[in-house]
Write a protein that holds these residues in place. Structure first.
Motif, short mmCIF file in Angstrom:
data_model
loop_
_atom_site.label_atom_id
_atom_site.label_comp_id
_atom_site.label_asym_id
_atom_site.label_seq_id
_atom_site.Cartn_x
_atom_site.Cartn_y
_atom_site.Cartn_z
N ASP A 298 -44.61 14.99 15.92
CA ASP A 298 -45.77 14.93 16.81
C ASP A 298 -45.46 15.67 18.11
OD1 ASP A 298 -47.01 13.33 14.96
OD2 ASP A 298 -46.53 11.46 15.99
N ASP A 299 -46.49 16.25 18.69
CA ASP A 299 -46.33 16.85 20.02
C ASP A 299 -46.48 15.75 21.07
OD1 ASP A 299 -45.82 18.79 21.86
OD2 ASP A 299 -47.62 19.98 21.44
N PHE A 300 -45.93 15.99 22.24
CA PHE A 300 -46.00 14.99 23.32
C PHE A 300 -47.27 15.17 24.13
CE2 PHE A 300 -41.12 15.34 23.22
CZ PHE A 300 -41.03 14.31 22.30
N GLY A 301 -47.86 14.05 24.51
CA GLY A 301 -48.98 14.06 25.44
C GLY A 301 -48.50 13.73 26.84
N ALA A 324 -42.86 23.40 13.33
CA ALA A 324 -44.26 23.31 12.91
C ALA A 324 -45.24 23.16 14.07
CB ALA A 324 -44.42 22.13 11.95
N ILE A 325 -44.80 22.68 15.22
CA ILE A 325 -45.72 22.47 16.33
C ILE A 325 -45.56 23.51 17.44
CG2 ILE A 325 -45.96 20.00 15.88
CD1 ILE A 325 -44.05 19.49 18.25
N LYS A 326 -44.74 24.52 17.18
CA LYS A 326 -44.54 25.55 18.19
C LYS A 326 -45.03 26.91 17.70
CE LYS A 326 -42.93 23.38 21.75
NZ LYS A 326 -43.67 23.41 23.02
N SER A 327 -45.04 27.87 18.59
CA SER A 327 -45.62 29.18 18.31
C SER A 327 -44.81 29.98 17.30
CB SER A 327 -45.77 29.96 19.61
OG SER A 327 -46.62 29.26 20.50
N VAL A 340 -36.82 24.83 16.64
CA VAL A 340 -36.70 26.16 17.26
C VAL A 340 -35.95 26.07 18.58
CG1 VAL A 340 -38.66 27.30 16.17
CG2 VAL A 340 -39.04 25.86 18.17
N LEU A 341 -35.40 27.22 18.99
CA LEU A 341 -34.65 27.31 20.25
C LEU A 341 -35.64 27.49 21.39
CD1 LEU A 341 -31.70 29.60 19.09
CD2 LEU A 341 -31.67 27.11 19.45
N CYS A 342 -36.19 26.38 21.83
CA CYS A 342 -37.22 26.41 22.87
C CYS A 342 -36.96 25.28 23.86
CB CYS A 342 -38.60 26.26 22.26
SG CYS A 342 -38.94 24.59 21.64
N ALA A 343 -37.71 25.29 24.93
CA ALA A 343 -37.63 24.19 25.90
C ALA A 343 -38.90 24.15 26.72
CB ALA A 343 -36.42 24.36 26.82
N ASP A 344 -39.36 22.94 27.01
CA ASP A 344 -40.40 22.71 28.01
C ASP A 344 -39.73 22.07 29.21
OD1 ASP A 344 -42.28 23.66 26.26
OD2 ASP A 344 -43.11 21.70 25.74
N LEU A 345 -40.05 22.56 30.40
CA LEU A 345 -39.52 21.96 31.63
C LEU A 345 -40.57 21.00 32.18
CD1 LEU A 345 -37.16 21.88 33.64
CD2 LEU A 345 -38.35 23.65 34.95
N ILE A 346 -40.20 19.72 32.23
CA ILE A 346 -41.13 18.66 32.64
C ILE A 346 -40.80 18.23 34.07
CG2 ILE A 346 -42.13 16.43 32.04
CD1 ILE A 346 -42.38 18.61 29.85
#
Length: 430
Positions: A298-301, A324-327, A340-346
């Motif tokens: 699931d993606d985060f809200g 599956a939930i990324k670009s 995937v090798l990604c990151a969101d900065l929160i």
């Protein structure tokens, strides 16, 4: 001599003229206090009845809000003022009288203020927010210019979409279909293959029917792309960049942040290495916090991001999301292709995602496969697929949403105050 309010500190003891508007005023019978603004700042002008003509004092007492003026007087230090200086007014010349200015010094509803955004910008609070925004932009250019990046301007009208077309504004480009850009990233990847390290700064558009405090229809993005840079190094550059511009705002916008009542002690912590937590670890943490609704995949809200960020005192990277939930363009993790090798900065304090980034796929066969898996037309993306065919290299990039960062730095609740003229769901005026 004509000066600006910002220059007042350099003219203590001198008689000068300032072109300005009357923000507010009060009078105690023998003294009139004029709150002046000129775009560069706010300053008090003091008119003493015994020191000016009767006509001049009467004029000062009856100037209406937002009347434009030339005010002449002596600059002097004022320890009671956070600005630190005031003017002992000797004369006032009215340029244009303002009558019945609609935004008076009282409480107004949000819709009224948004309908009058073109005037609301004149207020001290909105002035402070725009000054902080400007400093973050200035520091952005400084950081990238000092670190070997070249500014590249991607098109706003595009024939394809990085994330698909479901949330894009459609238009006709003569006899072809076109869309307003939701990201310049794909073009920046092409530019990185020519110039090494590049960044863009421009407007982007999302036809997303959202009314949250974090969303705008039109917003501004900073999008760097870097050749020969992989995931770990990209995270280091992101934290260096965010730390740099926030510390610049703390240094150069002290008065504005004070005006906004921002607790800057929390921003002072934004330096050095940021904490990192994988998506797997984030899911485990959320389950411990009784978020039983969230499952792997699931993606985060917003509530999930806020709960995770509350465990840290500075922005936190959430890394390695499910593929599956990324670009489509994100590089799979070696040995674990399901992430995937990604990151969101929160950002802390409930401000949510301010950066999304990843290492990009640099394998021609895999990129073509992903384009097809996401239902995209390979022909429309043929120019982008050329990147992987002709000397592609490991590369990474990210996008920072300026308005969310401004909200975080200023402490304002809604991003509608962080852009001069916001475009929101059901609002395109003024």
């Amino acid at each position: 001599m004509k000066i600006t309010i910002k220059q007042a500190k350099d003219y203590v003891g001198q008689v000068v003229t300032i072109g300005c508007w009357l923000d507010n005023k009060r009078s105690s019978g023998k003294i009139a206090f004029l709150q002046l603004r000129d775009g560069s700042g706010f300053m008090q002008g003091v008119v003493v009845k015994a020191e000016v003509s009767e006509e001049m004092f009467d004029l000062a007492k009856h100037i209406t809000q937002e009347t434009s003026l030339y005010v002449t007087g002596e600059i002097r230090e004022d320890s009671r003022s956070k600005f630190g200086f005031e003017m002992g007014v000797q004369s006032v010349e009215v340029i244009a009288e303002a009558k019945d200015y609609p935004i008076t010094p009282k409480e107004h509803g949000t819709e009224f203020l948004m309908d009058n955004r073109h005037l609301w910008l004149r207020s001290k609070r909105q002035h402070a927010i725009m000054k902080v925004r400007n400093e973050l932009i200035r520091a952005t250019y400084e950081f990238f210019n000092d670190n070997g990046f070249t500014k590249v301007d991607p098109p706003i009208l595009t024939g394809s979409a990085p994330e698909g077309t479901t949330e894009l504004f459609h238009t006709k480009y003569f006899d072809e279909d076109a869309f307003l850009s939701q990201s310049g990233q794909l073009y920046m990847e092409a530019a990185a293959m020519a110039l090494g390290r590049v960044f863009s700064f421009g407007p982007t558009f999302r036809a997303e029917k959202s009314k949250t405090r974090r969303h705008l229809i039109e917003f501004w993005m900073i999008e760097p792309e870097m050749a020969f840079v992989q995931h770990a190094e990209s995270l280091e550059i992101q934290e260096q960049y965010v730390s740099y511009i926030i510390q610049s705002a703390l240094k150069n916008c002290e008065l504005e942040l004070d005006t906004l009542g921002r607790d800057t002690s929390k921003l002072e912590l934004v330096t050095g290495e940021f904490p990192r937590i994988t998506y797997d670890e984030a899911i485990e943490l959320l389950h411990k916090l009784d978020f039983d609704d969230i499952q792997w995949g699931d993606d985060f809200g917003s509530p999930h991001e806020t709960a995770i960020a509350n465990h840290f005192d500075k922005p936190v990277f959430i890394t390695e999301y499910p593929t599956a939930i990324k670009s489509f363009y994100m590089q799979p993790k070696p040995g674990r292709p399901e992430v995937v090798l990604c990151a969101d900065l929160i950002a802390p304090e409930g401000y949510g995602e301010i950066i999304g980034g990843s290492e990009r796929i640099h394998d021609a066969d895999l990129m073509l496969e992903r384009v097809k898996e996401h239902g995209l037309d390979p022909e429309a993306y043929s120019w982008y697929l050329d990147i992987t065919k002709y000397g592609d290299v490991p590369h990474a990039g990210f996008g920072l949403g300026l308005e969310r960062l401004v909200a975080y730095v200023t402490g304002v609740e809604h991003v509608r105050e962080t852009i001069p003229f916001p475009r929101l769901l059901n609002r395109i005026y003024p």
